[in-house]
Design a protein around this motif. Structure first.
Motif, PDB file in Angstrom:
ATOM      1  N   SER A   1     -42.923  15.171  15.253  1.00  0.00           N
ATOM      2  CA  SER A   1     -41.655  15.606  14.696  1.00  0.00           C
ATOM      3  C   SER A   1     -40.552  15.672  15.730  1.00  0.00           C
ATOM      4  CB  SER A   1     -41.808  16.985  14.065  1.00  0.00           C
ATOM      5  OG  SER A   1     -42.720  16.925  13.027  1.00  0.00           O
ATOM      6  N   TYR A   2     -40.900  15.937  16.977  1.00  0.00           N
ATOM      7  CA  TYR A   2     -39.790  16.088  17.913  1.00  0.00           C
ATOM      8  C   TYR A   2     -39.133  14.763  18.234  1.00  0.00           C
ATOM      9  CZ  TYR A   2     -43.324  15.198  21.556  1.00  0.00           C
ATOM     10  OH  TYR A   2     -44.321  14.684  22.303  1.00  0.00           O
TER      11      TYR A   2
ATOM     12  N   ARG B   1     -38.602  12.629  15.852  1.00  0.00           N
ATOM     13  CA  ARG B   1     -37.675  12.486  14.743  1.00  0.00           C
ATOM     14  C   ARG B   1     -36.420  13.308  14.990  1.00  0.00           C
ATOM     15  NH1 ARG B   1     -40.207  13.083   9.047  1.00  0.00           N
ATOM     16  NH2 ARG B   1     -40.086  15.295   9.400  1.00  0.00           N
ATOM     17  N   THR B   2     -36.631  14.490  15.596  1.00  0.00           N
ATOM     18  CA  THR B   2     -35.465  15.294  15.962  1.00  0.00           C
ATOM     19  C   THR B   2     -34.588  14.518  16.930  1.00  0.00           C
ATOM     20  OG1 THR B   2     -36.852  17.257  15.830  1.00  0.00           O
ATOM     21  CG2 THR B   2     -34.719  17.499  16.896  1.00  0.00           C
TER      22      THR B   2
ATOM     23  N   VAL C   1     -34.323  11.337  17.298  1.00  0.00           N
ATOM     24  CA  VAL C   1     -33.624  10.270  16.580  1.00  0.00           C
ATOM     25  C   VAL C   1     -32.458  10.854  15.802  1.00  0.00           C
ATOM     26  CG1 VAL C   1     -33.804   8.602  14.711  1.00  0.00           C
ATOM     27  CG2 VAL C   1     -35.633   8.781  16.384  1.00  0.00           C
ATOM     28  N   SER C   2     -32.686  12.017  15.190  1.00  0.00           N
ATOM     29  CA  SER C   2     -31.623  12.602  14.369  1.00  0.00           C
ATOM     30  C   SER C   2     -30.450  13.044  15.227  1.00  0.00           C
ATOM     31  CB  SER C   2     -32.152  13.799  13.568  1.00  0.00           C
ATOM     32  OG  SER C   2     -32.226  14.953  14.370  1.00  0.00           O
ATOM     33  N   LYS C   3     -30.680  13.207  16.518  1.00  0.00           N
ATOM     34  CA  LYS C   3     -29.566  13.553  17.394  1.00  0.00           C
ATOM     35  C   LYS C   3     -28.816  12.310  17.855  1.00  0.00           C
ATOM     36  CE  LYS C   3     -31.997  16.255  20.220  1.00  0.00           C
ATOM     37  NZ  LYS C   3     -32.316  17.278  21.234  1.00  0.00           N
ATOM     38  N   GLY C   4     -29.271  11.168  17.395  1.00  0.00           N
ATOM     39  CA  GLY C   4     -28.555   9.950  17.741  1.00  0.00           C
ATOM     40  C   GLY C   4     -28.862   9.433  19.134  1.00  0.00           C
ATOM     41  N   LEU C   5     -29.997   9.854  19.690  1.00  0.00           N
ATOM     42  CA  LEU C   5     -30.361   9.356  21.014  1.00  0.00           C
ATOM     43  C   LEU C   5     -30.909   7.934  20.893  1.00  0.00           C
ATOM     44  CD1 LEU C   5     -32.186  12.591  22.168  1.00  0.00           C
ATOM     45  CD2 LEU C   5     -29.839  11.935  22.637  1.00  0.00           C
ATOM     46  N   SER C   6     -30.672   7.137  21.929  1.00  0.00           N
ATOM     47  CA  SER C   6     -31.097   5.748  21.847  1.00  0.00           C
ATOM     48  C   SER C   6     -32.600   5.653  22.061  1.00  0.00           C
ATOM     49  CB  SER C   6     -30.370   4.914  22.893  1.00  0.00           C
ATOM     50  OG  SER C   6     -30.898   5.215  24.169  1.00  0.00           O
TER      51      SER C   6
ATOM     52  N   TYR D   1     -33.630   5.874  25.693  1.00  0.00           N
ATOM     53  CA  TYR D   1     -33.500   7.242  26.187  1.00  0.00           C
ATOM     54  C   TYR D   1     -34.682   8.084  25.715  1.00  0.00           C
ATOM     55  CZ  TYR D   1     -31.438  11.864  26.962  1.00  0.00           C
ATOM     56  OH  TYR D   1     -31.210  13.149  27.370  1.00  0.00           O
TER      57      TYR D   1
ATOM     58  N   ASN E   1     -39.449  19.247  21.615  1.00  0.00           N
ATOM     59  CA  ASN E   1     -40.316  18.668  22.631  1.00  0.00           C
ATOM     60  C   ASN E   1     -40.938  19.774  23.465  1.00  0.00           C
ATOM     61  OD1 ASN E   1     -41.510  17.288  24.758  1.00  0.00           O
ATOM     62  ND2 ASN E   1     -39.941  15.698  24.764  1.00  0.00           N
TER      63      ASN E   1
ATOM     64  N   SER F   1     -40.957  20.307  16.039  1.00  0.00           N
ATOM     65  CA  SER F   1     -39.745  19.489  16.126  1.00  0.00           C
ATOM     66  C   SER F   1     -39.022  19.642  17.440  1.00  0.00           C
ATOM     67  CB  SER F   1     -38.795  19.843  14.985  1.00  0.00           C
ATOM     68  OG  SER F   1     -39.449  19.662  13.759  1.00  0.00           O
TER      69      SER F   1
ATOM     70  N   ASN G   1     -44.486  13.279  28.084  1.00  0.00           N
ATOM     71  CA  ASN G   1     -45.703  13.777  27.472  1.00  0.00           C
ATOM     72  C   ASN G   1     -46.916  12.947  27.851  1.00  0.00           C
ATOM     73  OD1 ASN G   1     -45.076  16.028  25.353  1.00  0.00           O
ATOM     74  ND2 ASN G   1     -43.369  14.616  25.324  1.00  0.00           N
TER      75      ASN G   1
ATOM     76  N   ARG H   1     -36.989   9.892  28.288  1.00  0.00           N
ATOM     77  CA  ARG H   1     -36.863  11.321  28.477  1.00  0.00           C
ATOM     78  C   ARG H   1     -37.813  12.156  27.649  1.00  0.00           C
ATOM     79  NH1 ARG H   1     -33.095  13.938  30.715  1.00  0.00           N
ATOM     80  NH2 ARG H   1     -31.581  12.841  31.979  1.00  0.00           N
ATOM     81  N   HIS H   2     -38.301  11.626  26.579  1.00  0.00           N
ATOM     82  CA  HIS H   2     -39.147  12.447  25.728  1.00  0.00           C
ATOM     83  C   HIS H   2     -40.586  11.969  25.664  1.00  0.00           C
ATOM     84  CE1 HIS H   2     -36.210  15.256  24.049  1.00  0.00           C
ATOM     85  NE2 HIS H   2     -35.343  14.267  24.108  1.00  0.00           N
TER      86      HIS H   2
ATOM     87  N   HIS I   1     -23.375  12.294  23.235  1.00  0.00           N
ATOM     88  CA  HIS I   1     -22.332  11.952  22.269  1.00  0.00           C
ATOM     89  C   HIS I   1     -20.954  12.449  22.606  1.00  0.00           C
ATOM     90  CE1 HIS I   1     -24.813   9.956  19.335  1.00  0.00           C
ATOM     91  NE2 HIS I   1     -25.754  10.828  19.667  1.00  0.00           N
TER      92      HIS I   1
END
Lengths: 371, 345, 305
Positions: free
Chosen positions: C201-202, C204-205, C207-212, C215, B106, B104, C224, C219-220, B122
């Motif tokens: 999973s990362y 999903r993490t 997304v759960s942080k509210g990143l657009s 973004y 990166n 989970s 990779n 950035r992610h 945020h």
């Protein structure tokens, strides 16, 4: 000095016991060390014995070395130093030499999703040991019969022999793995965390299956787990491992109720409570419920993050501690609430308390220290 | 159902939640409330629907999943919001802790930056400010030398450290609700003990509602104020944690408790207590009560009618309706050997 | 990390040495008498023998090899049989020319392939279409594509030059050819890696942080994707610099490839050997660069950190 075994009802006598001599060990580690390329010392002077017809449990967390012991016992790796024997004879080198030895060992490993080849039908998976060791019933119709019988014995009667492992749940796959382990009529059963990946309600079923198999076939069993409670129900003798060393051995009951080594005690204390009224671990800010008084020396293991502060990525089971410096000290000293200077300067030897128990500690816990 | 004692809006309120993955019905009509500052343990095994419920509440399921029902977080209705609207407010509303911290995080970004992102995006902080806030957040979760750790990558940290990073990320903006999906299941027992202790500390400092998913009754005993048990996509029992432990009404709950008790204190060499049979697979729904094939109390009505959550017994002092179970034959009295499901292996 | 780099360097040198030896040996296996190639109308055996002696061709092979190696160490790649110029002076400027084409080709394939891959991942409807395009590009032989482009844009529409040369106008079609041929590989890598990333999973993490979404992509996900892409770019640059022969021949681009083809035809051994060596060195060098770059991008590949 091998782990001693109290007499067990039901197990065949392992030959006339000479006064003072332990039952012969099927698998014996004698001062075995294993250092991997890159310097990691996975086992440090380990002495263990699986008595013939008996059971030995290895308990420890990640990094304790217990999985390395399993690898060595299966012949997948060789010790860097020390002596590893099977029925008294050293483990042979090379695949061919190991084969007769491997025929006598059945094993069940942790990950049911990894240990079965997804491209083989369950019939082929279970019959494989027969084929490899050129035993009858490895091919054709005979194999179908034999495999069906084995699967029924592990609780999968009528399973479709042409099905693939992906069709089964974790518990189902472990049953298949057990069938495979037992089909060649081994004399030794090695289980490495066989239930850790399974659901709680399935774990007991699988463990009971293993216990039954062991009893019916008079197998010697090496059972490895991180679960101190589970080991206490499954084997007669337990060896607790930390940082590649054995820190305590003894009968399961005593290890649970009255441990000598502070790490064993800490391991026990780390297990969560049985009832909300007995909660200790997350007690701060727990709300209106009463919490059991958590004394300063409750034995909880100080966090590994302290080691990390010092620059090591320490595993909870002790691996990753600074190499040479730690060699001449107690492996648990940096995290032990009872540690004193002697612990940091000298490595405690295994002290035999009696024929049954031994521990490596200069300041062991007294009897009844743990309720 | 509201939990008395909290003046503020409940951290989480779910009603009528259904989750379907194509033909598979993973969650049936779930209703659950997490009071402000309360810990609710959601107990279940593989296939129980617990993860689906939590992910649906957190709006983290893929678009292919069909989710219906109402979800409110801190009194704010979120089920009706579209993805974009929710995205903007979610970090301040809801923190998520996943089970597998290694997967989970990166792998190619330093962990400090991953924590800092929450602040940067945020809380409108600049780069340096966000980095400092990230270091502070790591210190909050008791990571020693947080500035150095912030520069490390996920694979360089131990399991416990990674989980602390996840907790730091989830709690960064002090949201009123945290959803944690089995965060300690993959950890060694001593690491788990540390994390549980940490959670206890954090709760003393920060008031937030916590939905903690687990299958370990010990963790429930340590952490929870309320326990909700799931089986085959349904919530089959819910109530104050002490009550559920003292007087489990549903035979499955009883079975889980018995299993653990037997493991912990049974005699050496004796067979372990086991609940016979196995949970239904995904998509299996023969009708009636889903636990019936494994239940010693099952009767005809169990095969025909799927029981809903009903209040269990009224005790003096306990408001009736707070302990509920989905069973035609709930146990009313504290558990005794007569109520135990068959122990035969 | 330094240790890893040095190790690769050493292995690289060994590889180059092996290539040189192999090329040298092969030259002797190929039938044909260089003396005849130089003086095709000479009839007298004495003249031919004289030419051979002048070129030291009458000495034992080992000695010739030793001579050659000796020259190499002095940076002397020998003298062309046919053109009476040092090989180094012939290869030098052409190296640059090929380099320009190689770079342009790599840029083209990364852009085209990357775009195809991203398209296929983000838009469901594009997946099948991109798949078909990839398959077609993979199936077309490079010279067919080159000739087709030349035919259509050069002769038919007259917007591209049809005579050879190394100017910017002449660069377009050969670079495009290389780009199209190499694109499917990048499309595949980018699509695979993006898909893996997005399912992980990362994400999903994140997304759960509210990143657009954008973004997260920037950035992610893309980070990779870089790692395997860099590896491929290294391989490609090295390969192209050893002479994109077909393209250079079709478009008469005066690079190393064209030089080597002509030299082979003329049995001009020193030039052939020279281009082989330059090619080997280029491959090793760019692989090394790619490895180092990748270590920067993906911390998991750094050894001993």
């Amino acid at each position: 000095m091998t782990a001693h075994l109290p007499s067990q009802a039901g197990a065949p006598a392992a030959g006339p016991e000479r006064a003072g001599s332990p039952p012969p060990a099927v698998i014996a580690f004698d001062r075995v060390s294993k250092r991997y390329r890159g310097g990691r010392l996975a086992l440090d002077d380990v002495t263990l014995g699986l008595p013939d017809g008996g059971s030995l449990g290895l308990v420890g967390e990640s990094g304790s070395g217990k999985t390395t012991c399993v690898r060595l016992a299966l012949g997948l790796d060789r010790p860097t130093s020390g002596r590893l024997t099977f029925n008294g004879a050293a483990y042979p080198a090379g695949r061919g030499g190991l084969r007769p030895l491997r025929r006598q060992i059945g094993f069940v490993l942790q990950d049911p999703y990894d240990s079965l080849d997804p491209r083989m039908t369950i019939r082929d998976v279970v019959a494989e040991p027969l084929r490899i060791h050129r035993l009858p019933g490895g091919r054709g119709r005979a194999a179908d019969r034999v495999v069906a019988g084995q699967l029924a014995a592990v609780g999968l009667p009528g399973a479709d022999l042409r099905s693939y492992p992906s069709r089964y749940s974790g518990g189902g796959r472990q049953r298949i793995a057990i069938a495979r382990a037992l089909i060649g009529s081994p004399s030794v059963l090695i289980c490495d965390e066989p239930t850790s990946s399974l659901d709680v309600s399935v774990q007991s079923q699988i463990v009971n299956l293993l216990l039954d198999a062991r009893r019916e076939r008079h197998l010697s069993m090496l059972f490895v787990t991180h679960d101190l409670d589970l080991i206490g129900r499954v084997v007669d003798t337990v060896a607790v491992m930390y940082g590649g060393r054995v820190v305590e051995t003894g009968p399961a009951e005593l290890i649970r109720r009255s441990p000598r080594h502070p790490y064993t005690r800490a391991l026990h204390d780390a297990v969560p409570a049985d009832h909300p009224r007995g909660r200790r671990l997350a007690s701060r800010g727990a709300g209106p419920l009463e919490t059991a008084g958590a004394g300063g020396d409750a034995g909880a293991v100080p966090p590994a993050s302290q080691d990390e502060a010092a620059g090591y990525a320490a595993e909870p089971g002790g691996a990753g501690q600074a190499g040479a410096a730690a060699h001449e000290s107690c492996i648990f000293a940096s995290r032990c609430p009872r540690a004193q200077d002697r612990c940091r300067d000298e490595r405690p030897p295994m002290i035999e308390e009696d024929a049954l128990r031994s521990y490596a500690c200069f300041f062991p816990l007294p009897d009844g220290a743990h309720g | 159902m509201r939990i008395a004692g909290a003046g503020n809006a409940p951290a989480l309120e779910i009603s009528g939640l259904n989750v379907r993955y194509g033909p598979v019905h993973a969650v049936f009509d779930a209703c659950l409330t997490v009071g402000a500052g309360q810990v609710v343990a959601l107990i279940g095994e593989t296939g129980s629907g617990k993860s689906s419920l939590a992910l649906a509440a957190a709006k983290l399921l893929p678009n292919s999943a069909a989710v219906t029902g109402q979800v409110s977080i801190a009194g704010r209705e979120v089920s009706g919001l579209d993805a974009g609207e929710f995205r903007r407010i979610r970090a301040g509303l809801l923190g998520c802790i996943a089970q597998d911290a290694m997967a989970s995080l990166n792998p190619v970004v330093p962990v400090g930056r991953q924590v800092g992102e929450v602040f940067a995006v945020h809380a409108g902080m600049g780069r340096r400010q966000a980095a400092e806030a990230a270091v502070a957040a790591l210190a909050q979760v008791e990571i020693h030398n947080p500035a150095a750790v912030a520069r490390l990558y996920a694979h360089q940290l131990s399991g416990g450290m990674r989980q602390r990073v996840m907790i730091a990320m989830a709690m960064a903006l002090s949201p009123p609700l945290i959803v944690a999906d089995e965060p300690t299941t993959a950890l060694d027992v001593s690491t788990q003990a540390e994390i549980l202790r940490l959670i206890g500390e954090l709760r003393a400092r920060v008031r937030c509602g916590l939905l903690w998913i687990t299958h370990d009754m010990g963790v429930v005993a340590e952490l929870a104020d309320w326990a909700a048990v799931m089986y085959a996509g349904r919530i089959v029992e819910v109530g104050p944690v002490e009550r559920v432990f003292d007087a489990p009404a549903h035979p499955y709950t009883l079975g889980l408790l018995q299993t653990r008790r037997d493991l912990r204190s049974g005699p050496v060499g004796a067979p372990l207590f086991q609940i016979p049979g196995s949970p239904p697979g995904p998509g299996e729904d023969p009708g009636g009560c889903p636990f019936r094939p494994r239940c010693p109390r099952a009767t005809e009505v169990c095969a025909e009618v799927d029981p809903g959550l009903e209040p269990v017994g009224a005790d003096g002092g306990l408001a009736s309706g707070e302990h509920r179970a989905a069973c035609h034959h709930p146990a009313a009295a504290p558990a005794g050997p007569a109520d135990a499901p068959a122990a035969a292996p | 990390m330094a240790r890893a780099v040095i190790r690769r360097l050493v292995f690289g040198l060994i590889a180059v040495a092996g290539v040189v030896a192999l090329a040298f040996v092969l030259e002797f296996v190929v039938p044909g008498d260089p003396a005849k190639a130089i003086a095709p109308r000479a009839q007298s055996p004495a003249v031919l023998a004289g030419i051979r002696a002048q070129l030291h061709l009458n000495r034992p092979v080992i000695v010739q090899f030793a001579d050659y190696l000796g020259g190499l160490l002095h940076g002397n790649l020998g003298t062309s049989y046919v053109q009476r110029q040092s090989v180094a002076s012939l290869i030098g400027p052409r190296l640059l020319t090929t380099g320009v084409l190689a770079l342009a080709g790599v840029v083209a394939e990364v852009i085209i392939g990357g775009a195809l891959g991203i398209l296929a991942t983000l838009f469901g409807w594009a997946r099948a279409l991109v798949g078909a395009v990839n398959l077609t590009l993979l199936a077309i032989p490079i010279f067919v594509l080159g000739l087709l482009l030349l035919l259509v844009f050069g002769f038919r529409f007259g917007i591209a030059p049809v005579t050879g040369g190394a100017g910017p106008a002449q660069l377009v079609l050969p670079a495009l050819t290389l780009g199209l041929i190499g694109a499917p590989w990048y499309a595949q890598i980018v699509a695979d890696q993006m898909q893996d990333s997005l399912a992980s999973s990362y994400i999903r993490t994140a997304v759960s942080k509210g990143l657009s979404d954008s973004y997260i992509l920037r950035r992610h996900v893309l980070r990779n994707v870089l790692s395997p892409a860099i590896t491929m770019v290294g391989l490609d640059l090295g390969a192209y610099l050893s002479g994109v022969v077909t393209v250079e021949v079709v478009f008469v681009w005066p690079g190393i490839g064209l030089l080597a083809v002509n030299a082979l035809h003329d049995l001009d051994r020193p030039i052939v050997l020279g281009t082989v060596i330059v090619g080997a060195v280029a491959v090793v060098f760019f692989n090394l660069v790619a490895d180092v770059l990748r270590m920067f991008v993906d911390p998991r590949t750094r050894e001993g950190v």
